[in-house]
Design a protein around this motif. Structure first.
Motif, short mmCIF file in Angstrom:
data_model
loop_
_atom_site.label_atom_id
_atom_site.label_comp_id
_atom_site.label_asym_id
_atom_site.label_seq_id
_atom_site.Cartn_x
_atom_site.Cartn_y
_atom_site.Cartn_z
N THR A 1 0.84 -1.22 0.00
CA THR A 1 0.00 0.00 0.00
C THR A 1 0.87 1.27 0.00
N VAL B 1 -1.66 10.82 8.37
CA VAL B 1 -2.54 10.60 9.52
C VAL B 1 -2.70 9.09 9.67
N ILE C 1 1.54 -1.29 8.75
CA ILE C 1 1.39 -1.66 7.34
C ILE C 1 1.14 -0.46 6.42
N VAL C 2 0.68 0.66 6.98
CA VAL C 2 0.43 1.82 6.11
C VAL C 2 1.19 3.07 6.60
N LEU D 1 -5.13 18.19 15.55
CA LEU D 1 -4.81 17.54 14.26
C LEU D 1 -4.99 18.51 13.08
N ALA E 1 -6.31 6.54 8.58
CA ALA E 1 -6.75 6.36 9.98
C ALA E 1 -7.87 5.34 10.11
N GLY F 1 -7.89 5.31 3.38
CA GLY F 1 -8.97 4.69 4.17
C GLY F 1 -9.99 3.96 3.32
N VAL G 1 -6.38 4.23 -4.06
CA VAL G 1 -5.19 3.51 -3.60
C VAL G 1 -5.38 1.99 -3.65
P1 NDP Z 1 -5.04 0.87 11.89
O1 NDP Z 1 -6.35 0.86 12.60
O2 NDP Z 1 -4.05 -0.20 12.14
O3 NDP Z 1 -4.31 2.26 12.19
C1 NDP Z 1 -5.01 3.46 12.17
C2 NDP Z 1 -4.10 4.58 12.56
O4 NDP Z 1 -4.82 5.80 12.51
C3 NDP Z 1 -3.54 4.46 13.97
O5 NDP Z 1 -2.19 4.81 13.98
C4 NDP Z 1 -4.39 5.44 14.77
O6 NDP Z 1 -3.68 6.07 15.84
C5 NDP Z 1 -4.70 6.50 13.73
N1 NDP Z 1 -5.96 7.16 14.01
C6 NDP Z 1 -7.18 6.61 14.19
N2 NDP Z 1 -8.08 7.55 14.47
C7 NDP Z 1 -7.45 8.73 14.47
C8 NDP Z 1 -7.83 10.06 14.71
N3 NDP Z 1 -9.09 10.38 14.99
N4 NDP Z 1 -6.89 11.04 14.65
C9 NDP Z 1 -5.61 10.74 14.35
N5 NDP Z 1 -5.18 9.49 14.12
C10 NDP Z 1 -6.08 8.49 14.17
O7 NDP Z 1 -5.41 0.96 10.35
P2 NDP Z 1 -4.56 0.60 9.02
O8 NDP Z 1 -3.35 1.43 8.94
O9 NDP Z 1 -4.45 -0.86 8.87
O10 NDP Z 1 -5.59 1.10 7.92
C11 NDP Z 1 -5.99 2.45 7.85
C12 NDP Z 1 -7.09 2.57 6.81
O11 NDP Z 1 -6.55 2.19 5.55
C13 NDP Z 1 -8.28 1.63 7.04
O12 NDP Z 1 -9.45 2.25 6.59
C14 NDP Z 1 -7.97 0.44 6.14
O13 NDP Z 1 -9.14 -0.24 5.72
C15 NDP Z 1 -7.31 1.13 4.98
N6 NDP Z 1 -6.40 0.29 4.22
C16 NDP Z 1 -6.50 0.41 2.86
C17 NDP Z 1 -5.67 -0.32 2.08
C18 NDP Z 1 -5.78 -0.14 0.61
O14 NDP Z 1 -5.24 -0.95 -0.12
N7 NDP Z 1 -6.43 0.92 0.15
C19 NDP Z 1 -4.69 -1.27 2.62
C20 NDP Z 1 -4.61 -1.24 4.07
C21 NDP Z 1 -5.46 -0.49 4.82
P3 NDP Z 1 -3.09 5.25 17.11
O15 NDP Z 1 -1.83 4.59 16.61
O16 NDP Z 1 -2.82 6.30 18.11
O17 NDP Z 1 -4.16 4.27 17.49
#
Ligand code: NDP
Length: 293
Positions: free
Chosen positions: A141, A164, A169-170, A197, A211, A232, A270
């Motif tokens: 990704t 953000v 993994i991302v 933010l 996020a 996302g 993406v």
């Molecule tokens: P995770 O849930 O593992 O991580 C989310 C991150 O976002 C965390 O670091 C979290 O912070 C942060 N976050 C959540 N809410 C907030 C907020 N309100 N303000 C600031 N930061 C925030 O998710 P992934 O990284 O696995 O995935 C993220 C998104 O990407 C998902 O929607 C997923 O479905 C999508 N995705 C898409 C892919 C694609 O191919 N298009 C592939 C992989 C994922 P903290 O660390 O403090 O908890």
């Protein structure tokens, strides 16, 4: 102003077509690139991602050696399978679909994959090599996002990139790729501990939303003229859809369109690039084997 919509679907199709050409050249040399996708359980989103990967494998002419295992599979059984795939010289890539059922330790499973077959780029050896800018499999990704930026002509050098999200993994790998010398962006990484933010996202020349929170990035959080990449993928209820839901990103797309200079849609942004980069990594692995045989 209305932003240019980056059509990830079309870019990914071009990448897959290039991969297909190289695959057919390798097949001519007697090597058919082969990926093994391992799915444990029946999480609907995972089943859908795995089906997409299997479809892409067929399309580019690679061999599909996938496994769909029951949710009751033990960690030991899964690791035994990985060891078998590591030893199988006809398999060039191994991908274990995450998340795994709770009784299985993800880190241990990823560590069991031979880094030379870790086409997802999640093994610590590949992550370490990515950090020190040595050849490795880049995680799909983040690599797909970097490809889209380059393909759209978005300048990363000297830009302030705000990511953000800091998942393994991302968000984290993407922030590293953006800060590497070959990209030369100045990077801010935001997460749930970030204070105010919006004040940080408003400074972004390149804003990456990863996020997993539907439409959390509103238009007033975007600097006019910024390039916005929405990683996302969120399901929101939609009674008008036959499935009862639809997919939206982390960005309020319609509003952001009026502020940004470039934006990726969800779907067709993406997501397709992630699969295209997976095909590319599997090809690279098979080409390495071809060179050494
Ligand atoms: P995770 O849930 O593992 O991580 C989310 C991150 O976002 C965390 O670091 C979290 O912070 C942060 N976050 C959540 N809410 C907030 C907020 N309100 N303000 C600031 N930061 C925030 O998710 P992934 O990284 O696995 O995935 C993220 C998104 O990407 C998902 O929607 C997923 O479905 C999508 N995705 C898409 C892919 C694609 O191919 N298009 C592939 C992989 C994922 P903290 O660390 O403090 O908890």
């Amino acid at each position: 102003m209305s932003a240019v919509i980056i059509d990830g679907y079309t870019v990914a199709a071009t990448v897959r077509a290039q991969v297909a050409k190289s695959v057919s050249a390798l097949v001519g040399q007697g090597i058919t690139p082969c990926l093994s996708v391992v799915l444990v359980g029946e999480d609907p989103a995972s089943v859908s991602y795995v089906s997409g990967k299997e479809k892409a494998l067929r399309e580019v002419g690679m061999k599909d050696a996938s496994y769909r295992l029951p949710a009751t599979t033990t960690e030991e059984e899964l690791i035994t399978l990985i060891h078998r795939l590591n030893a199988d010289t006809t398999v060039h890539g191994i991908l274990v679909q995450l998340p795994l059922p709770r009784h299985i330790n993800e880190a241990r499973v990823i560590m069991a994959i031979n880094p030379e077959k870790d086409v997802d780029g999640f093994h610590p050896v590949n992550i370490g090599n990515m950090v020190i800018e040595r050849p490795c499999f880049l995680p799909c990704t983040p690599h797909g996002v970097m490809y889209l930026l380059k393909n759209a002509g978005i300048e990363t050098r000297g830009a302030h990139a705000v990511v953000v999200g800091r998942s393994n993994i991302v968000g984290k790998p993407l922030s590293i790729l953006l800060a590497r010398k070959d990209s030369n962006a100045t990077v801010s990484v935001c997460h749930t501990g970030t204070r105010d933010l919006a004040s940080i996202t408003r400074q972004a020349d390149i804003l990456i939303a990863a996020a997993g929170k539907p439409r959390m990035i509103s238009a007033d959080m975007i600097k006019p003229g910024a390039a916005v990449i929405d990683v996302g993928v969120n399901r929101v209820e939609d009674d008008s859809s036959p499935k009862g839901y639809r997919l939206v990103g982390d960005v309020d797309f319609d509003a952001a369109l009026e502020v940004a200079s470039f934006i990726t849609p969800v779907p067709r942004g993406v997501g397709p690039m992630t699969i295209a980069m997976l095909m590319e990594n599997t090809l690279l692995s098979a080409e390495r084997v071809a060179r050494s045989s």
